[in-house]
Each structure stands twice: as structure tokens, then as C-alpha cells.
Design a protein around this motif. Structure first.
Motif, PDB file in Angstrom:
ATOM      1  N   ASN A  15       0.790  -1.333  -0.075  1.00  0.00           N
ATOM      2  CA  ASN A  15       0.269   0.160   0.069  1.00  0.00           C
ATOM      3  C   ASN A  15       0.793   1.452   0.009  1.00  0.00           C
ATOM      4  O   ASN A  15       0.305   2.194   0.386  1.00  0.00           O
ATOM      5  CB  ASN A  15      -0.955  -0.040   1.238  1.00  0.00           C
ATOM      6  N   ARG A  16       2.328   1.116  -0.199  1.00  0.00           N
ATOM      7  CA  ARG A  16       2.866   2.268  -0.216  1.00  0.00           C
ATOM      8  C   ARG A  16       2.713   3.440  -1.353  1.00  0.00           C
ATOM      9  O   ARG A  16       2.115   2.932  -2.395  1.00  0.00           O
ATOM     10  CB  ARG A  16       4.416   1.812  -0.380  1.00  0.00           C
ATOM     11  N   TYR A  17       2.668   4.817  -0.804  1.00  0.00           N
ATOM     12  CA  TYR A  17       2.572   5.916  -1.728  1.00  0.00           C
ATOM     13  C   TYR A  17       0.977   6.025  -2.140  1.00  0.00           C
ATOM     14  O   TYR A  17       0.945   6.251  -3.455  1.00  0.00           O
ATOM     15  CB  TYR A  17       3.228   6.012  -2.954  1.00  0.00           C
ATOM     16  N   GLN A  18       0.027   5.335  -1.444  1.00  0.00           N
ATOM     17  CA  GLN A  18      -1.530   5.468  -1.732  1.00  0.00           C
ATOM     18  C   GLN A  18      -1.950   6.849  -1.784  1.00  0.00           C
ATOM     19  O   GLN A  18      -1.628   7.507  -0.491  1.00  0.00           O
ATOM     20  CB  GLN A  18      -2.253   4.517  -1.068  1.00  0.00           C
ATOM     21  N   ALA A  19      -2.409   7.315  -2.621  1.00  0.00           N
ATOM     22  CA  ALA A  19      -3.067   8.760  -2.415  1.00  0.00           C
ATOM     23  C   ALA A  19      -4.308   8.651  -1.414  1.00  0.00           C
ATOM     24  O   ALA A  19      -4.868   7.647  -1.194  1.00  0.00           O
ATOM     25  CB  ALA A  19      -3.664   9.168  -3.926  1.00  0.00           C
ATOM     26  N   GLY A  46      -3.659   9.383   2.908  1.00  0.00           N
ATOM     27  CA  GLY A  46      -2.575   8.721   2.044  1.00  0.00           C
ATOM     28  C   GLY A  46      -1.706   7.830   2.816  1.00  0.00           C
ATOM     29  O   GLY A  46      -1.802   7.771   4.212  1.00  0.00           O
ATOM     30  N   THR A  47      -0.691   7.137   2.291  1.00  0.00           N
ATOM     31  CA  THR A  47       0.357   6.430   2.988  1.00  0.00           C
ATOM     32  C   THR A  47       1.715   6.792   2.553  1.00  0.00           C
ATOM     33  O   THR A  47       1.765   7.640   1.492  1.00  0.00           O
ATOM     34  CB  THR A  47       0.169   4.897   2.552  1.00  0.00           C
ATOM     35  N   ASP A  48       2.638   6.495   3.328  1.00  0.00           N
ATOM     36  CA  ASP A  48       4.074   6.885   2.901  1.00  0.00           C
ATOM     37  C   ASP A  48       4.756   5.839   2.347  1.00  0.00           C
ATOM     38  O   ASP A  48       4.274   4.853   1.637  1.00  0.00           O
ATOM     39  CB  ASP A  48       4.865   7.285   4.360  1.00  0.00           C
ATOM     40  N   GLU A  49       6.223   5.861   2.401  1.00  0.00           N
ATOM     41  CA  GLU A  49       7.063   4.878   1.556  1.00  0.00           C
ATOM     42  C   GLU A  49       6.614   3.302   2.003  1.00  0.00           C
ATOM     43  O   GLU A  49       7.125   2.679   1.250  1.00  0.00           O
ATOM     44  CB  GLU A  49       8.417   5.455   1.635  1.00  0.00           C
ATOM     45  N   LEU A  50       6.442   3.270   3.223  1.00  0.00           N
ATOM     46  CA  LEU A  50       6.309   2.099   4.072  1.00  0.00           C
ATOM     47  C   LEU A  50       4.768   1.455   3.957  1.00  0.00           C
ATOM     48  O   LEU A  50       4.518   0.421   4.653  1.00  0.00           O
ATOM     49  CB  LEU A  50       6.978   1.962   5.293  1.00  0.00           C
ATOM     50  N   GLY A  51       4.062   2.134   3.590  1.00  0.00           N
ATOM     51  CA  GLY A  51       2.634   1.919   3.425  1.00  0.00           C
ATOM     52  C   GLY A  51       2.156   2.395   4.944  1.00  0.00           C
ATOM     53  O   GLY A  51       0.861   1.647   5.384  1.00  0.00           O
ATOM     54  N   ARG A  52       2.432   3.095   5.626  1.00  0.00           N
ATOM     55  CA  ARG A  52       2.055   3.454   6.898  1.00  0.00           C
ATOM     56  C   ARG A  52       0.854   4.717   6.652  1.00  0.00           C
ATOM     57  O   ARG A  52       1.252   5.564   5.917  1.00  0.00           O
ATOM     58  CB  ARG A  52       2.959   3.856   7.839  1.00  0.00           C
ATOM     59  N   ASP A  53      -0.174   4.551   7.355  1.00  0.00           N
ATOM     60  CA  ASP A  53      -1.378   5.532   7.204  1.00  0.00           C
ATOM     61  C   ASP A  53      -0.726   6.679   7.896  1.00  0.00           C
ATOM     62  O   ASP A  53      -0.403   6.848   9.148  1.00  0.00           O
ATOM     63  CB  ASP A  53      -2.337   4.973   8.223  1.00  0.00           C
ATOM     64  N   ILE A  54      -0.839   7.942   6.973  1.00  0.00           N
ATOM     65  CA  ILE A  54      -0.241   9.319   7.474  1.00  0.00           C
ATOM     66  C   ILE A  54      -1.191   9.967   8.467  1.00  0.00           C
ATOM     67  O   ILE A  54      -0.766  10.623   9.349  1.00  0.00           O
ATOM     68  CB  ILE A  54      -0.021  10.150   6.090  1.00  0.00           C
ATOM     69  N   PHE A  55      -2.491   9.923   8.160  1.00  0.00           N
ATOM     70  CA  PHE A  55      -3.331  10.345   9.305  1.00  0.00           C
ATOM     71  C   PHE A  55      -3.135   9.834  10.398  1.00  0.00           C
ATOM     72  O   PHE A  55      -2.935  10.724  11.658  1.00  0.00           O
ATOM     73  CB  PHE A  55      -4.810  10.071   8.722  1.00  0.00           C
ATOM     74  N   ALA A 100      11.822  12.702  -0.811  1.00  0.00           N
ATOM     75  CA  ALA A 100      12.105  11.702  -1.990  1.00  0.00           C
ATOM     76  C   ALA A 100      10.893  11.665  -2.869  1.00  0.00           C
ATOM     77  O   ALA A 100      11.092  11.422  -4.138  1.00  0.00           O
ATOM     78  CB  ALA A 100      12.836  10.407  -1.657  1.00  0.00           C
ATOM     79  N   ALA A 101       9.801  11.893  -2.426  1.00  0.00           N
ATOM     80  CA  ALA A 101       8.607  11.792  -2.990  1.00  0.00           C
ATOM     81  C   ALA A 101       7.707  13.009  -3.280  1.00  0.00           C
ATOM     82  O   ALA A 101       6.570  12.759  -3.403  1.00  0.00           O
ATOM     83  CB  ALA A 101       7.689  10.485  -2.530  1.00  0.00           C
ATOM     84  N   LEU A 102       8.323  14.010  -3.297  1.00  0.00           N
ATOM     85  CA  LEU A 102       7.758  15.418  -3.437  1.00  0.00           C
ATOM     86  C   LEU A 102       6.897  15.487  -4.689  1.00  0.00           C
ATOM     87  O   LEU A 102       5.777  15.940  -4.878  1.00  0.00           O
ATOM     88  CB  LEU A 102       8.661  16.559  -3.202  1.00  0.00           C
ATOM     89  N   GLN A 103       7.488  15.116  -5.765  1.00  0.00           N
ATOM     90  CA  GLN A 103       6.808  15.006  -7.319  1.00  0.00           C
ATOM     91  C   GLN A 103       5.736  13.938  -7.504  1.00  0.00           C
ATOM     92  O   GLN A 103       4.682  14.231  -7.892  1.00  0.00           O
ATOM     93  CB  GLN A 103       8.014  14.985  -8.127  1.00  0.00           C
ATOM     94  N   ASN A 104       6.145  12.507  -7.006  1.00  0.00           N
ATOM     95  CA  ASN A 104       5.107  11.656  -7.149  1.00  0.00           C
ATOM     96  C   ASN A 104       4.073  11.543  -6.024  1.00  0.00           C
ATOM     97  O   ASN A 104       2.991  11.058  -6.472  1.00  0.00           O
ATOM     98  CB  ASN A 104       5.860  10.277  -7.134  1.00  0.00           C
ATOM     99  N   ALA A 105       4.362  11.859  -4.857  1.00  0.00           N
ATOM    100  CA  ALA A 105       3.582  11.543  -3.812  1.00  0.00           C
ATOM    101  C   ALA A 105       3.700  13.055  -2.593  1.00  0.00           C
ATOM    102  O   ALA A 105       3.981  12.716  -1.621  1.00  0.00           O
ATOM    103  CB  ALA A 105       3.829  10.501  -2.888  1.00  0.00           C
ATOM    104  N   PRO A 106       3.107  14.130  -3.224  1.00  0.00           N
ATOM    105  CA  PRO A 106       3.507  15.309  -2.461  1.00  0.00           C
ATOM    106  C   PRO A 106       2.912  15.312  -0.968  1.00  0.00           C
ATOM    107  O   PRO A 106       3.063  16.075   0.043  1.00  0.00           O
ATOM    108  CB  PRO A 106       3.041  16.353  -3.298  1.00  0.00           C
ATOM    109  N   TRP A 107       1.565  14.307  -0.977  1.00  0.00           N
ATOM    110  CA  TRP A 107       0.785  14.442   0.428  1.00  0.00           C
ATOM    111  C   TRP A 107       1.770  13.629   1.673  1.00  0.00           C
ATOM    112  O   TRP A 107       1.459  14.025   2.794  1.00  0.00           O
ATOM    113  CB  TRP A 107      -0.397  13.308   0.197  1.00  0.00           C
ATOM    114  N   VAL A 108       2.836  13.132   1.007  1.00  0.00           N
ATOM    115  CA  VAL A 108       3.758  12.483   2.342  1.00  0.00           C
ATOM    116  C   VAL A 108       4.255  13.647   3.237  1.00  0.00           C
ATOM    117  O   VAL A 108       4.507  13.568   4.455  1.00  0.00           O
ATOM    118  CB  VAL A 108       4.604  11.597   1.839  1.00  0.00           C
ATOM    119  N   ALA A 109       4.735  14.744   2.565  1.00  0.00           N
ATOM    120  CA  ALA A 109       5.401  15.665   3.241  1.00  0.00           C
ATOM    121  C   ALA A 109       4.440  16.945   3.444  1.00  0.00           C
ATOM    122  O   ALA A 109       4.591  17.756   4.362  1.00  0.00           O
ATOM    123  CB  ALA A 109       6.426  16.301   2.174  1.00  0.00           C
ATOM    124  N   THR A 110       3.385  16.858   2.792  1.00  0.00           N
ATOM    125  CA  THR A 110       2.467  18.299   2.685  1.00  0.00           C
ATOM    126  C   THR A 110       1.566  18.440   4.175  1.00  0.00           C
ATOM    127  O   THR A 110       1.512  19.327   4.723  1.00  0.00           O
ATOM    128  CB  THR A 110       1.450  18.285   1.619  1.00  0.00           C
TER     129      THR A 110
END
Length: 306
Positions: free
Chosen positions: A76-80, A88-97, A266-276
Motif C-alpha cells: 500500500n506504499r504511496y497510496q493517494a 494517504g500512505t508513506d513509503e512504507l505503507g503506513r497511514d499518514i493520518f 524523496a517523493a515530493l513530485q510523485n506523492a506530495p501528500w507524504v510531506a504536505t
């Protein structure tokens, strides 16, 4: 035959009782007026609401979070953001919320402990410096000037580099960096209060320096101390996030917002929600404490009363 002498009960002094009642009533009225001024101010009220939400989120984190903050699901890594994973999720599939929710606990811990270190040491140094003056004041203030000569974040990085990267050492470093602000504010307040008539009266009746300082001087310096502590919490959270962003603060897998920002670079372009979303969390919390601190300063400053 023994004669019994009945001693009359001492008659209470009505003037003394009235004075004590008036003092208590005056103090209560002042704090009530200050609280009403905070509530009436839109800026401070919004800041207070943000802080309240932060505290409630930290307390109810296990009930608010939808997933485990450390559970890894690589598939589930980098899911929107979606109905299953709200942010969304991060590079290890962890729930960001869920990680942001649990990160509020770490942020409160950082703010309270770091500011507690700064306040205890800074108030002591500032009070001693301002009250006794002379060579004691010169020595303490010159040390404070040396500490303030270094950029705060660079000094914090140097301290963590010496102590070792960890959340505990990051809090200690941020606490040490914040000491000069408290010391200078308390020194200035003590210099003003110690010249008042009630302090001179306490000296005239033979009160010791420690008693005068603790019972007469410092209680009248509480307003600037409270305001500085409130404003410093937001700064401490921001500084600790910066240390974690550099890998010097909280270590994986702790869900600290600064570390989450670092992981999302490392994923600002492909998965900006991880850092946003962690960045927005830091932004709103620091903004809340700053807004509330500004309103608190206006409410406790007698010169700004209408």
C-alpha cells in the motif's frame, strides 16, 4: 478554693478581614477580565481553539487514529488520500493520518519539557541577576550574551551532536537554547519590581532576600513569564521538528512530524501528500501557539486595558 479566670475570645479585626476579602476579590476580578479579553479577541480565540484541538487529539489518539502509526504494508506504499487512508500512505505503507494524530503526543511532550527546562533555568538566572545586580548580574548576562551570539538552530545541532541523536537529547538541546529569552525577560521584570514600595517595605521589616524574591518579586513577574512560555512552546516544536528533519531528533519508527517531513522529501513530485500534511500540522500548531501567546500578552498587559 480555686478561682477560674475566663479569658475573653479575641475579637476579630473587621478591617483585616475586609482587606483580605478585597484582595482575593481583586485578584479574581483581574484574572476574569484577562480571560474575557482573550475570548473576545478573535486572534487569541482561534489560537486557543487550535491548542484545545491539539490536546484533545493527543488524549484521544487511540480512538481517533484509523490505523496503527507504525504498521507497515509495503503493497500500500504511496497510496493517494482515499476513504481507507484519509491522508494517504508513506513509503512504507503506513497511514499518514494516524501518524500525524499520534505525532501530536510527541509535539506536546517536546513543547512542555523543552519550555520547562528553559523556564526553570532561565527564571532562576534572570531573577538572581536582576535582584542582586553588581558582579553577579555582569557574569550571568555575559554568559547569556555568549549563548545568544550563536544562531539557535546551529547551537541546538551542536548540542545534539555532542549528546547523541535522540528525542530526549533534542528536547534538552531546545530547552538550553531557549534559556536566554527567559533570563532576559525575567531580569527586566525583576529590575522594575524590586524598586517598588512594597519590596522596600519587606526589606525594612527585615525579610530575607530569598523570601522577598520568592514571595514579593517573582509573583509580580508572572505575566511576562506566562506569555513567553506560551510563545516558546510553538518555537520549541518548530526547532525540534527541524532537528528531526535532519535526523538528530526522534528516531524511526516514532511518528514525529519533522521526521515525517524528511521521509517525504524523496517523493515530493510523485506523492506530495507524504510531506504536505505533516508540514501543515506543524504550521497550524505553531500558528495556534503564537496567536494565543499574542492574545495572552495583550490580555495580561495592564497598559493595553481600555
Amino acid at each position: 478554693m480555686q478561682h477560674l479566670s475566663i479569658q475573653p475570645n479575641p475579637v476579630p479585626n473587621p478591617n483585616e478581614a475586609t482587606t483580605n476579602t478585597e484582595n482575593v476579590s481583586k485578584t479574581t476580578r483581574l484574572w476574569t477580565e484577562s480571560f474575557l479579553r482573550i475570548i473576545k479577541s478573535k486572534t487569541s480565540f482561534i489560537g486557543l481553539c487550535i491548542i484545545f484541538i491539539l490536546i484533545i487529539t493527543a488524549i484521544l489518539a487511540p480512538f481517533i487514529a484509523t490505523h496503527s502509526p507504525t504498521e507497515q504494508t509495503i503493497v500500500n506504499r504511496y497510496q493517494a488520500p482515499s476513504a481507507e487512508h484519509w491522508l494517504g500512505t508513506d513509503e512504507l505503507g503506513r497511514d499518514i493520518f494516524s501518524r500525524i494524530v499520534y505525532g501530536t503526543r510527541i509535539s506536546i511532550q517536546i513543547g512542555v519539557i523543552s519550555v520547562g527546562i528553559s523556564m526553570i533555568i532561565g527564571v532562576f538566572l534572570g531573577a538572581v541577576s536582576g535582584y542582586f545586580g553588581r558582579w553577579i548580574d555582569q557574569v550571568i548576562m555575559r554568559v547569556i550574551d555568549i549563548v545568544m551570539a550563536f544562531p539557535s538552530i546551529l547551537l541546538a545541532i551542536a548540542l545534539v551532536a555532542v549528546l547523541g541523536p535522540s528525542l530526549r537529547n533534542a528536547m534538552i538541546a531546545v530547552g538550553i537554547v531557549g534559556i536566554p529569552q527567559f533570563a532576559r525577560i525575567v531580569r527586566s521584570a525583576v529590575l522594575s519590581v524590586k524598586e517598588t514600595e512594597f519590596v522596600e517595605a519587606a526589606h525594612a521589616i527585615g525579610a530575607r532576600h530569598g523570601r522577598v524574591l520568592m514571595q514579593h518579586v517573582l509573583p509580580n513577574c508572572l505575566a511576562p513569564i506566562i506569555v513567553q512560555a506560551t510563545l516558546s512552546i510553538g518555537t520549541a516544536i518548530l526547532d525540534a521538528a527541524g532537528l528531526s528533519f535532519l535526523g538528530l531528533g526522534a528516531q524511526p519508527p516514532r511518528p514525529e512530524w519533522g521526521a515525517m517531513l524528511s521521509d517525504g522529501r524523496a517523493a515530493l513530485q510523485n506523492a506530495p501528500w507524504v510531506a504536505t500534511f505533516p508540514g501543515l500540522a506543524i504550521f497550524f500548531v505553531v500558528l495556534g501557539f503564537n496567536m494565543f501567546g499574542d492574545g495572552l500578552r495583550d490580555a495580561l498587559d495592564p497598559r493595553l486595558k481600555e
